[in-house]
Every structure is written in structure tokens, then in C-alpha cells.
Motif scaffolding. Structure first.
Motif, PDB file in Angstrom:
ATOM      1  N   GLY A 104       4.946  -4.009   3.273  1.00 40.53           N
ATOM      2  CA  GLY A 104       3.793  -4.849   2.988  1.00 40.53           C
ATOM      3  C   GLY A 104       4.179  -6.305   2.815  1.00 40.53           C
ATOM      4  O   GLY A 104       3.487  -7.221   3.292  1.00 40.53           O
ATOM      5  N   LEU A 105       5.300  -6.550   2.132  1.00 37.07           N
ATOM      6  CA  LEU A 105       5.800  -7.914   1.958  1.00 37.07           C
ATOM      7  C   LEU A 105       6.212  -8.524   3.296  1.00 37.07           C
ATOM      8  O   LEU A 105       5.971  -9.712   3.550  1.00 37.07           O
ATOM      9  CB  LEU A 105       6.989  -7.912   0.990  1.00 37.07           C
ATOM     10  CG  LEU A 105       6.664  -7.686  -0.489  1.00 37.07           C
ATOM     11  CD1 LEU A 105       7.942  -7.449  -1.282  1.00 37.07           C
ATOM     12  CD2 LEU A 105       5.894  -8.882  -1.059  1.00 37.07           C
ATOM     13  N   TRP A 106       6.848  -7.721   4.130  1.00 40.86           N
ATOM     14  CA  TRP A 106       7.267  -8.161   5.462  1.00 40.86           C
ATOM     15  C   TRP A 106       6.038  -8.579   6.266  1.00 40.86           C
ATOM     16  O   TRP A 106       6.032  -9.644   6.900  1.00 40.86           O
ATOM     17  CB  TRP A 106       7.994  -7.008   6.151  1.00 40.86           C
ATOM     18  CG  TRP A 106       8.558  -7.276   7.515  1.00 40.86           C
ATOM     19  CD1 TRP A 106       7.842  -7.440   8.674  1.00 40.86           C
ATOM     20  CD2 TRP A 106       9.941  -7.387   7.886  1.00 40.86           C
ATOM     21  NE1 TRP A 106       8.678  -7.634   9.736  1.00 40.86           N
ATOM     22  CE2 TRP A 106       9.974  -7.607   9.276  1.00 40.86           C
ATOM     23  CE3 TRP A 106      11.133  -7.305   7.180  1.00 40.86           C
ATOM     24  CZ2 TRP A 106      11.175  -7.744   9.973  1.00 40.86           C
ATOM     25  CZ3 TRP A 106      12.332  -7.446   7.878  1.00 40.86           C
ATOM     26  CH2 TRP A 106      12.346  -7.665   9.254  1.00 40.86           C
ATOM     27  N   LEU A 134      -1.537  -6.477   0.766  1.00 36.10           N
ATOM     28  CA  LEU A 134      -1.615  -6.213  -0.673  1.00 36.10           C
ATOM     29  C   LEU A 134      -1.844  -4.725  -0.958  1.00 36.10           C
ATOM     30  O   LEU A 134      -1.261  -4.171  -1.897  1.00 36.10           O
ATOM     31  CB  LEU A 134      -2.730  -7.048  -1.299  1.00 36.10           C
ATOM     32  CG  LEU A 134      -2.470  -8.558  -1.369  1.00 36.10           C
ATOM     33  CD1 LEU A 134      -3.711  -9.300  -1.850  1.00 36.10           C
ATOM     34  CD2 LEU A 134      -1.286  -8.856  -2.294  1.00 36.10           C
ATOM     35  N   ALA A 135      -2.684  -4.076  -0.151  1.00 42.05           N
ATOM     36  CA  ALA A 135      -2.918  -2.642  -0.334  1.00 42.05           C
ATOM     37  C   ALA A 135      -1.635  -1.859  -0.090  1.00 42.05           C
ATOM     38  O   ALA A 135      -1.333  -0.885  -0.797  1.00 42.05           O
ATOM     39  CB  ALA A 135      -4.026  -2.166   0.605  1.00 42.05           C
ATOM     40  N   THR A 136      -0.855  -2.281   0.908  1.00 41.89           N
ATOM     41  CA  THR A 136       0.415  -1.613   1.205  1.00 41.89           C
ATOM     42  C   THR A 136       1.408  -1.800   0.063  1.00 41.89           C
ATOM     43  O   THR A 136       2.084  -0.844  -0.352  1.00 41.89           O
ATOM     44  CB  THR A 136       1.009  -2.164   2.513  1.00 41.89           C
ATOM     45  OG1 THR A 136       0.079  -1.981   3.580  1.00 41.89           O
ATOM     46  CG2 THR A 136       2.308  -1.444   2.862  1.00 41.89           C
ATOM     47  N   ILE A 137       1.505  -3.014  -0.448  1.00 41.80           N
ATOM     48  CA  ILE A 137       2.407  -3.283  -1.574  1.00 41.80           C
ATOM     49  C   ILE A 137       2.014  -2.452  -2.792  1.00 41.80           C
ATOM     50  O   ILE A 137       2.868  -1.914  -3.514  1.00 41.80           O
ATOM     51  CB  ILE A 137       2.398  -4.781  -1.926  1.00 41.80           C
ATOM     52  CG1 ILE A 137       3.002  -5.598  -0.770  1.00 41.80           C
ATOM     53  CG2 ILE A 137       3.167  -5.052  -3.217  1.00 41.80           C
ATOM     54  CD1 ILE A 137       2.815  -7.094  -0.916  1.00 41.80           C
ATOM     55  N   VAL A 194      11.600   5.378  -1.558  1.00 42.33           N
ATOM     56  CA  VAL A 194      10.543   5.447  -0.550  1.00 42.33           C
ATOM     57  C   VAL A 194       9.412   4.488  -0.899  1.00 42.33           C
ATOM     58  O   VAL A 194       8.913   3.739  -0.047  1.00 42.33           O
ATOM     59  CB  VAL A 194      10.008   6.888  -0.411  1.00 42.33           C
ATOM     60  CG1 VAL A 194       8.751   6.910   0.462  1.00 42.33           C
ATOM     61  CG2 VAL A 194      11.071   7.800   0.185  1.00 42.33           C
ATOM     62  N   ARG A 195       9.002   4.483  -2.174  1.00 40.49           N
ATOM     63  CA  ARG A 195       7.916   3.606  -2.597  1.00 40.49           C
ATOM     64  C   ARG A 195       8.300   2.133  -2.434  1.00 40.49           C
ATOM     65  O   ARG A 195       7.487   1.307  -2.024  1.00 40.49           O
ATOM     66  CB  ARG A 195       7.528   3.883  -4.052  1.00 40.49           C
ATOM     67  CG  ARG A 195       7.030   5.307  -4.301  1.00 40.49           C
ATOM     68  CD  ARG A 195       6.068   5.374  -5.489  1.00 40.49           C
ATOM     69  NE  ARG A 195       6.547   4.692  -6.671  1.00 40.49           N
ATOM     70  CZ  ARG A 195       7.225   5.274  -7.669  1.00 40.49           C
ATOM     71  NH1 ARG A 195       7.527   6.574  -7.598  1.00 40.49           N
ATOM     72  NH2 ARG A 195       7.608   4.581  -8.733  1.00 40.49           N
ATOM     73  N   LEU A 196       9.539   1.797  -2.760  1.00 45.10           N
ATOM     74  CA  LEU A 196      10.007   0.421  -2.595  1.00 45.10           C
ATOM     75  C   LEU A 196      10.059   0.020  -1.116  1.00 45.10           C
ATOM     76  O   LEU A 196       9.737  -1.122  -0.759  1.00 45.10           O
ATOM     77  CB  LEU A 196      11.391   0.253  -3.227  1.00 45.10           C
ATOM     78  CG  LEU A 196      11.448   0.312  -4.760  1.00 45.10           C
ATOM     79  CD1 LEU A 196      12.898   0.281  -5.242  1.00 45.10           C
ATOM     80  CD2 LEU A 196      10.669  -0.857  -5.373  1.00 45.10           C
ATOM     81  N   VAL A 225      -6.372   3.836   3.101  1.00 47.61           N
ATOM     82  CA  VAL A 225      -7.541   3.579   3.942  1.00 47.61           C
ATOM     83  C   VAL A 225      -7.799   2.073   4.047  1.00 47.61           C
ATOM     84  O   VAL A 225      -8.093   1.556   5.130  1.00 47.61           O
ATOM     85  CB  VAL A 225      -8.781   4.319   3.399  1.00 47.61           C
ATOM     86  CG1 VAL A 225     -10.056   3.810   4.073  1.00 47.61           C
ATOM     87  CG2 VAL A 225      -8.648   5.820   3.625  1.00 47.61           C
ATOM     88  N   ILE A 226      -7.675   1.357   2.933  1.00 50.02           N
ATOM     89  CA  ILE A 226      -7.843  -0.109   2.968  1.00 50.02           C
ATOM     90  C   ILE A 226      -6.803  -0.742   3.880  1.00 50.02           C
ATOM     91  O   ILE A 226      -7.117  -1.594   4.728  1.00 50.02           O
ATOM     92  CB  ILE A 226      -7.735  -0.700   1.545  1.00 50.02           C
ATOM     93  CG1 ILE A 226      -8.932  -0.264   0.695  1.00 50.02           C
ATOM     94  CG2 ILE A 226      -7.659  -2.230   1.601  1.00 50.02           C
ATOM     95  CD1 ILE A 226      -8.823  -0.666  -0.763  1.00 50.02           C
ATOM     96  N   ALA A 227      -5.547  -0.320   3.717  1.00 49.58           N
ATOM     97  CA  ALA A 227      -4.474  -0.882   4.544  1.00 49.58           C
ATOM     98  C   ALA A 227      -4.695  -0.582   6.022  1.00 49.58           C
ATOM     99  O   ALA A 227      -4.516  -1.466   6.880  1.00 49.58           O
ATOM    100  CB  ALA A 227      -3.121  -0.315   4.094  1.00 49.58           C
TER     101      ALA A 227
END
Length: 441
Positions: free
Chosen positions: A193-195, A98-101, A185-187, A119-121
Motif C-alpha cells: 500500500g505504501l509502495w 490507505l485501505a491496503t495499509i 505477511v501483514r507488514l 473491497v474498498i482497495a
């Protein structure tokens, strides 16, 4: 649970899932995006001092490593006692996913937001691997553990490589899609993260956890569970540390691992900078080589795992370290893109072998019912491996003014690790594993 095909498939699929975070977010896309877009060109003014994007990135990596350095053994002990490895794995997996997404919302100037999310990710990625690794000795017998560990890394290299290829395709084809490169890049980062979270569902559906071998002592049953497990976990850590003399050869391996993994981490983190500064390689060459390494590492992980079945894991691991020594010497003499690409292939082979065998070699020497606790210690040594090597590289480069001499100096970590590894007596380590009893007292 041992050697069950369904369990093993579920387990290796987590490597497939979380490797997308490593290749796309941690290595390929977020660092340059953070430096070029998120952080202003002149850096950030903090108390009158300017911090560059590179220095901020280093601080985030170090802070994340420090957090897990402190808490990894405690979390491992708690999960072993409460049979909560799977729950902890899910918690860290989806926290990191979720942090990555959420990084999809980090744009120019969103420095603090990006720092917090990354940092969370990163903490969640490292934390989840403790509990993921801890399942290994519970699903694979001593005869199969090297192969299963190698299979996990192989799945990870393929999954991470495929997701990176899709991400790079999205970024390079942004014009055809009618979006900006920054948005692409953001997508791509969000897609990683979804993967991670999506494919991890296969793991959680297939991997089962054994019930706890101990019940909570009566003295702790009146306490809230989180407090009781925390106190018991801390006590178990102290007990383990007191018994460390009975694990002399396991400790010897951890020191050897700390040394040679410093070399591995230094080569991997400095490879791009080395290619840019010393050889003048472009971004395309560097990214293509990175993809090449990912897929060659599949062959490295599987071939070295098979070799371990023939000549023992220790001998196969030592051979991979000899290969790393060759990588260092070859890197010193590099002059062009073709040689760099060839070096990437060699790195892929020895990287796959050394990473897969280190995990399984360690897993074969630890008490099964305290696997998460001991993989917590393994994580501590793993995180410590990202400190001394890069500092040595930087110090030699600063003193001599040569990155070539700096990379050559890293060979000392492989040689010293190889010598210590040769001294590890596997039979004695396994005897200690079987003779030591673990309790909460």
C-alpha cells in the motif's frame, strides 16, 4: 502534451506503483492469509449456512467488480466533462492505498474488517485504472501509443515484481527479524500500500491534464457541481449508447476483447490451483514461477509493442492470441515443475503483449476528448471478462471431473476472440472516432 518524455515517464510510473497491489495483495499474499488466518477453518456461519474462505473471497471479488461495472462509465463521463481525471485518479489511488495499509490491523477473526478494507482497495484499484488509462490517448500519438502502453505495462511488471520479491523476502526471513510469519505477511501487505501511494506521487507531479473542451451548460449552473456533473455524465452515457451504431468496429473489438480476456483471466486465476491439484507443485515453485512471469512479461510487453510498429497493433495482438492458444494446449499436457516453469515464461511473453496491445489498440480508436468515458466502457468489458471464463472452467471440471479438460475448454474463448478481432476494420473505427461529435445534450 503528445509524446512528451516527462509526461510519459510520470504516466508509466503509476503502473509501477499500483502493480504492487496486484502482485502482493491480490494474488500472492492476501488470499492465502485470508483463508488460513482470518477465516476460521470451518468457515463462517451466516443464517445457518457455512461459507468457506474461498467462497467469501469470490463474493468480495464479484461485488467489487459489480460496483465498478455499474459506475465506471458514469465516472468516466463526469471526469471527461469536468477535466477531473487527475483528481479522480488521486482520489481512488489514495483511497486504495490507505485501505491496503489498514489491512495491517487485520488478524485472526477480523473477517468483516478485512472484507470491508479489501473491497474498498479493490474498487479503488479498478477505479483508478479507468482514469489512468484515459490519459493514454492524450499523451501519446497514434504512432507512439502502442509503445507507450507497452512501456507502462513493462514498468508495472518490474515494479510489481520487485515489491513482491521484497515481500516474499520479508515473509521467508521473519525468524531472522524476530517477528511471526503472520505479522510479516501483514507488514508486507501494508508495504504494498505504501509502495502504491508513494510512487504515485511521481505520476501526480509530472502528468498534466488538458482543460475541459466544454463548459457547464447554463441549465446546470445553479446546481451543486457534484449533481450537475452527475446529471450531465449520465446524459452523455445515454448519448454515447445511442450513437453506438457509428462505432460498429469499436464495439466489435470490445466483444472480441470480452471473449479472449475471459480466457486470459481464467488462466491467470486458475494457474495456481491447476499447478497444485493436477501437478502437485509446492508453494515455493508456484511463487518463484509467479515472479518469473512478472519479469518475462516486461519483455513480452515491450517486444510486442515494437512488433506492432512493424506489422500493426492488430496483427501483433492476433499473434499474441495464437500464443495463448499454444499455452492452453501445453497446459493440458503438463506433468512436472520444469514444464510448469517453462509454461510460465510463455505466459509472461503473451500476457505482456496481449494486455499492452489491447489497451493501446482500443485507445487508438476512441474519441480523445471522451477518453475517460470510453475507458469506462473498456473497464466494464474488462470486469465482465472475469465471470464467464472461470464459470466455464468450473462447469467443465464438474461435469468431466478433470481440470485438464477444463483448461482445454478455455481455448474456445481465444479462438472466438481471434476470429472477431480479425473482422475489426481499424480505419473505419478511426473514421468514426473523428466524425462523431460529443455534447452534453
Amino acid at each position: 502534451m503528445l509524446n512528451n518524455k516527462k509526461q510519459i515517464f510520470g504516466w508509466v510510473m503509476y503502473d509501477w506503483a499500483n502493480s504492487a497491489y496486484v502482485t502482493t495483495v491480490l494474488v500472492a499474499l492476501l488470499p492465502p492469509y485470508f483463508a488460513a488466518v482470518v477465516v476460521p477453518e470451518g468457515g463462517v456461519n451466516v443464517g445457518g449456512a457455512y461459507f468457506t474462505a474461498e467462497s467469501i473471497w469470490a463474493v468480495m471479488i464479484s461485488f467489487s467488480a459489480f460496483v465498478m461495472f455499474i459506475f465506471a462509465p458514469i465516472l468516466g463521463a463526469i471526469s471527461d466533462f469536468s477535466a477531473a481525471k487527475k483528481r479522480f485518479l488521486m482520489l481512488f489511488c489514495y483511497g486504495g492505498s490507505l485501505a491496503t495499509i489498514a489491512l495491517v490491523f487485520s488478524s485472526s477473526g477480523d473477517i468483516l474488517q478485512t472484507m470491508i478494507l479489501f473491497v474498498i482497495a479493490q474498487i479503488c484499484f479498478v477505479g483508478s485504472n479507468i482514469f489512468y488509462d484515459a490519459f493514454l490517448p492524450q499523451i501519446a500519438s497514434d504512432e507512439q501509443i502502442d509503445w507507450v502502453s507497452g512501456k507502462g505495462f513493462a514498468f508495472g511488471y518490474v515494479g510489481g515484481g520487485l515489491q513482491l520479491a521484497l515481500s516474499l523476502g520479508l515473509v521467508t526471513g521473519h525468524n531472522a527479524l524476530g517477528i511471526s510469519q503472520e505479522l510479516a505477511v501483514r507488514l508486507a501487505i501494508a508495504m504494498a500500500g505504501l509502495w502504491w501511494g508513494g510512487f504515485a506521487i511521481i505520476t501526480f507531479l509530472n502528468v498534466k491534464e488538458e482543460p475541459p473542451v466544454e463548459s457547464l451548460p447554463a441549465a446546470y449552473q445553479h446546481l451543486p457541481k457534484w449533481r450537475a456533473y452527475t446529471e450531465v455524465g449520465l446524459i452523455r452515457i445515454v448519448v454515447t449508447l445511442r450513437k453506438v451504431k457509428q462505432f460498429k468496429h469499436l464495439l466489435l473489438f470490445l466483444i472480441a476483447y470480452l471473449l479472449y480476456n475471459n480466457g486470459i483471466q481464467t488462466v491467470m486465476t486458475m494457474a495456481t490451483i491447476y499447478g497444485q491439484q493436477e501437478i502437485g507443485l509446492g508453494t515455493t515453485t508456484l511463487m518463484v514461477t509467479l515472479l518469473f512471469i512478472q519479469f518475462v512479461s516486461v519483455f513480452g510487453a515491450l517486444s510486442f509493442s515494437k512488433l506492432a510498429e512493424r506489422v500493426t497493433a492488430k496483427k501483433a495482438l492476433m499473434l499474441s492470441l495464437v500464443g495463448w492458444c499454444f499455452v492452453i494446449v501445453y497446459a493440458y499436457f503438463l506433468t512436472n515443475a520444469t514444464e510448469y516453469f517453462i509454461l510460465g515464461g510463455i505466459v509472461g511473453i503473451v500476457q505482456g503483449g496481449s494486455q499492452a496491445l489491447s489497451r493501446s489498440f482500443y485507445g487508438g480508436m476512441i474519441p480523445i476528448h471522451a477518453s475517460a468515458e470510453f475507458y469506462g466502457f473498456y473497464s466494464v468489458f474488462n470486469k465482465g471478462s472475469a465471470i464467464l471464463g472461470p464459470l466455464t472452467f468450473a462447469a467443465i471440471g464438474l461435469i468431466t471431473g478433470s481440470n485438464r479438460l477444463a483448461i482445454l475448454g478455455v481455448i474456445i474463448f481465444f479462438i472466438s476472440g481471434l476470429i472477431l478481432l480479425a473482422c475489426v476494420d481499424v480505419d473505419r473505427a478511426k473514421d468514426a472516432r473523428n466524425s462523431v461529435e460529443f455534447s452534453q445534450h
